[in-house]
Write a protein that holds these residues in place. Structure first.
Motif, PDB file in Angstrom:
ATOM      1  N   VAL A   1       8.990  -5.806  21.485  1.00 28.74           N
ATOM      2  CA  VAL A   1       8.317  -5.974  21.314  1.00 28.74           C
ATOM      3  C   VAL A   1       7.934  -4.905  19.765  1.00 28.74           C
ATOM      4  O   VAL A   1       8.759  -4.839  19.256  1.00 28.74           O
ATOM      5  CB  VAL A   1       7.753  -4.420  22.421  1.00 28.74           C
ATOM      6  N   GLU A   2       6.995  -5.667  19.323  1.00 32.86           N
ATOM      7  CA  GLU A   2       6.699  -4.818  17.832  1.00 32.86           C
ATOM      8  C   GLU A   2       5.759  -3.493  17.792  1.00 32.86           C
ATOM      9  O   GLU A   2       4.839  -3.200  18.295  1.00 32.86           O
ATOM     10  CB  GLU A   2       5.038  -6.226  17.252  1.00 32.86           C
ATOM     11  N   LYS A   3       6.370  -2.658  16.867  1.00 35.61           N
ATOM     12  CA  LYS A   3       6.378  -1.015  16.632  1.00 35.61           C
ATOM     13  C   LYS A   3       5.800  -0.798  18.387  1.00 35.61           C
ATOM     14  O   LYS A   3       4.610   0.118  18.010  1.00 35.61           O
ATOM     15  CB  LYS A   3       5.250  -1.809  15.713  1.00 35.61           C
TER      16      LYS A   3
ATOM     17  N   ILE B   1      -0.856 -11.027  13.014  1.00 34.86           N
ATOM     18  CA  ILE B   1      -0.545 -12.104  13.453  1.00 34.86           C
ATOM     19  C   ILE B   1       1.186 -11.489  13.428  1.00 34.86           C
ATOM     20  O   ILE B   1       1.340 -11.787  12.274  1.00 34.86           O
ATOM     21  CB  ILE B   1      -0.785 -13.871  13.381  1.00 34.86           C
ATOM     22  N   GLN B   2       1.433 -11.627  14.270  1.00 31.18           N
ATOM     23  CA  GLN B   2       3.524 -11.377  14.010  1.00 31.18           C
ATOM     24  C   GLN B   2       4.156 -11.884  14.675  1.00 31.18           C
ATOM     25  O   GLN B   2       4.037 -12.638  15.780  1.00 31.18           O
ATOM     26  CB  GLN B   2       2.579 -10.059  15.965  1.00 31.18           C
ATOM     27  N   LEU B   3       4.769 -11.868  13.782  1.00 27.36           N
ATOM     28  CA  LEU B   3       5.543 -12.534  13.363  1.00 27.36           C
ATOM     29  C   LEU B   3       6.205 -12.172  15.742  1.00 27.36           C
ATOM     30  O   LEU B   3       7.237 -14.059  16.429  1.00 27.36           O
ATOM     31  CB  LEU B   3       7.424 -12.412  12.835  1.00 27.36           C
ATOM     32  N   THR B   4       7.379 -10.847  15.648  1.00 29.60           N
ATOM     33  CA  THR B   4       7.929 -10.690  16.839  1.00 29.60           C
ATOM     34  C   THR B   4       6.940 -10.795  18.357  1.00 29.60           C
ATOM     35  O   THR B   4       7.175 -11.694  19.183  1.00 29.60           O
ATOM     36  CB  THR B   4       7.251  -9.480  17.300  1.00 29.60           C
ATOM     37  N   ASP B   5       5.955 -11.518  18.234  1.00 32.63           N
ATOM     38  CA  ASP B   5       5.170 -11.778  19.160  1.00 32.63           C
ATOM     39  C   ASP B   5       5.339 -13.289  19.604  1.00 32.63           C
ATOM     40  O   ASP B   5       5.755 -13.545  20.665  1.00 32.63           O
ATOM     41  CB  ASP B   5       3.865 -11.834  18.988  1.00 32.63           C
TER      42      ASP B   5
ATOM     43  N   THR C   1       1.051  -0.985   0.182  1.00 27.19           N
ATOM     44  CA  THR C   1      -0.081   0.042   0.150  1.00 27.19           C
ATOM     45  C   THR C   1       1.066   1.021  -0.908  1.00 27.19           C
ATOM     46  O   THR C   1       0.497   2.430  -0.685  1.00 27.19           O
ATOM     47  CB  THR C   1      -1.097  -0.398   1.542  1.00 27.19           C
ATOM     48  N   ARG C   2       1.698   1.146   0.864  1.00 30.32           N
ATOM     49  CA  ARG C   2       2.472   2.130   0.514  1.00 30.32           C
ATOM     50  C   ARG C   2       3.456   2.935  -1.184  1.00 30.32           C
ATOM     51  O   ARG C   2       3.947   4.216  -0.629  1.00 30.32           O
ATOM     52  CB  ARG C   2       4.281   1.988   1.553  1.00 30.32           C
ATOM     53  N   PHE C   3       2.799   2.319  -1.947  1.00 32.97           N
ATOM     54  CA  PHE C   3       3.827   1.830  -3.211  1.00 32.97           C
ATOM     55  C   PHE C   3       2.375   2.234  -4.605  1.00 32.97           C
ATOM     56  O   PHE C   3       2.501   2.794  -5.283  1.00 32.97           O
ATOM     57  CB  PHE C   3       4.878   1.230  -3.714  1.00 32.97           C
TER      58      PHE C   3
ATOM     59  N   ARG D   1      16.324  -9.926   8.833  1.00 32.75           N
ATOM     60  CA  ARG D   1      16.564 -11.312   8.558  1.00 32.75           C
ATOM     61  C   ARG D   1      16.445 -12.239  10.392  1.00 32.75           C
ATOM     62  O   ARG D   1      17.110 -11.848  11.042  1.00 32.75           O
ATOM     63  CB  ARG D   1      17.990 -11.275   8.692  1.00 32.75           C
ATOM     64  N   TYR D   2      15.701 -13.181   9.662  1.00 33.02           N
ATOM     65  CA  TYR D   2      16.024 -14.205  11.250  1.00 33.02           C
ATOM     66  C   TYR D   2      16.153 -15.571  10.893  1.00 33.02           C
ATOM     67  O   TYR D   2      16.461 -16.386   9.598  1.00 33.02           O
ATOM     68  CB  TYR D   2      14.600 -14.541  11.581  1.00 33.02           C
ATOM     69  N   ILE D   3      16.563 -16.355  11.958  1.00 29.21           N
ATOM     70  CA  ILE D   3      17.337 -18.102  11.869  1.00 29.21           C
ATOM     71  C   ILE D   3      15.880 -17.690  13.051  1.00 29.21           C
ATOM     72  O   ILE D   3      16.262 -17.431  13.878  1.00 29.21           O
ATOM     73  CB  ILE D   3      18.771 -17.648  11.740  1.00 29.21           C
TER      74      ILE D   3
END
Ligand code: G1P
Length: 292
Positions: A188-190, A227-231, A15-17, A205-207
């Protein structure tokens, strides 16, 4: 166990583009002459990844076409003797084995990763986000895989960001235990700027340990009702150690307009055919702007 598989989520709506991304996936926006997603795939390959799964969504078919053979185009280039272009075109289809799965609803990054669970199975895996391109002597993911080989645990690629930018990222509260290496205390996410525990941001980048999939399967929506990956990583950190690694290299944010323009200019300045002309052009513009 060695990290051999990677997930590249590419289901976002871009959406940003808009309107550029109305009919074209944002992952296909080019930086000079290559779509952003090709930089990501190349980094994975240079880091030793053998299989990549791209999580796509509606309207993303151009990504599959890009990494596929293009018989007519290749024949056309060959018949005209355009060998260099032929090689470039072939290169994008011979990089690595790429698999695809669709995220049927836009439910967030955590859900996109969960969609690839059957492909990954029970092994550690990498995640590379397409909005973050990293220019580094040693590819960013390779640096992280080397750390993984020492610690055998989930590792998040982080770098310090400015105070005003923390609310755009997953932020970690971490304790440094070695050079560029941290144990993660919480995530914490954002967060709001005033609530952020630090300026260490997760930069695409994650492993991750495959245990994340069970967690993701039960994860409730978080920030932005997604659904947040960070959580899920925060929950993983409760049952096994998660580390953060401050990777070396310059990271470019191609997920927002200004970052995209800066990346384009910097990459063009590295391009042997474009550098001189672009520098002349830029200095002319600067002169004009300064005289105003
Ligand atoms: C995602 C992640 C965030 C991470 C960021 C890196 O956010 O949710 O934790 O810091 O990517 O680019 P997004 O940019 O998709 O909103």
């Amino acid at each position: 166990m060695r990290v051999k598989k990677a997930i590249i989520p590419a289901a976002g709506l871009g959406t940003r583009f808009l309107p550029a991304t109305k009919a074209m996936p944002k992952e296909m926006l080019p930086i000079v002459d290559k779509p952003t997603i090709q930089y990501i795939v190349e980094e994975a390959v240079e880091s030793g990844i053998e299989d990549i799964i791209i999580v796509t969504g509606k309207g993303k078919r151009a990504i599959e076409d890009h990494f596929d053979n293009s018989f007519e185009l290749e024949q056309n280039l060959l018949s005209k003797g355009k060998i260099e272009l032929f090689n470039e075109v072939q290169k994008s289809s011979n990089l690595v084995d790429i698999h695809y799965i669709r995220q049927k609803e836009p439910k967030g990054l955590g859900h996109a990763i969960w969609c690839a669970r059957k492909f990954i199975g029970d092994e550690p895996f990498a995640v590379l986000l397409g909005d973050d391109i990293v220019r580094a002597e040693k590819p960013c993911l390779k640096q992280m895989i080397e750390q993984y080989e020492r610690y055998n645990a989930s590792i998040l690629g982080v770098q310090t960001v400015k105070d005003e930018d923390v609310s755009r990222y997953g932020i970690v509260d971490a304790t440094e235990i070695g050079s560029r290496f941290y144990t993660v205390n919480s995530l914490v996410e954002k967060p709001k700027q005033e609530e952020a525990p630090s300026n260490l941001a997760i930069l695409g980048r994650y492993i991750l340990s495959p245990k994340i999939f069970d967690i993701l399967g039960k994860q409730e929506p978080g920030a932005g009702n997604e659904i947040q990956l960070t959580d899920a990583i925060a929950a993983l950190n409760e049952i096994e150690a998660v580390y953060a690694y401050d990777f070396e290299g310059v990271r470019y944010d191609v997920g927002e307009k200004m970052g995209f323009i800066q990346t384009t200019i910097e990459f063009a300045l590295q391009h042997p055919e474009l550098k001189t002309e672009l520098l002349e052009y830029l200095s002319k513009i600067m002169e004009k702007e300064l005289i105003k």
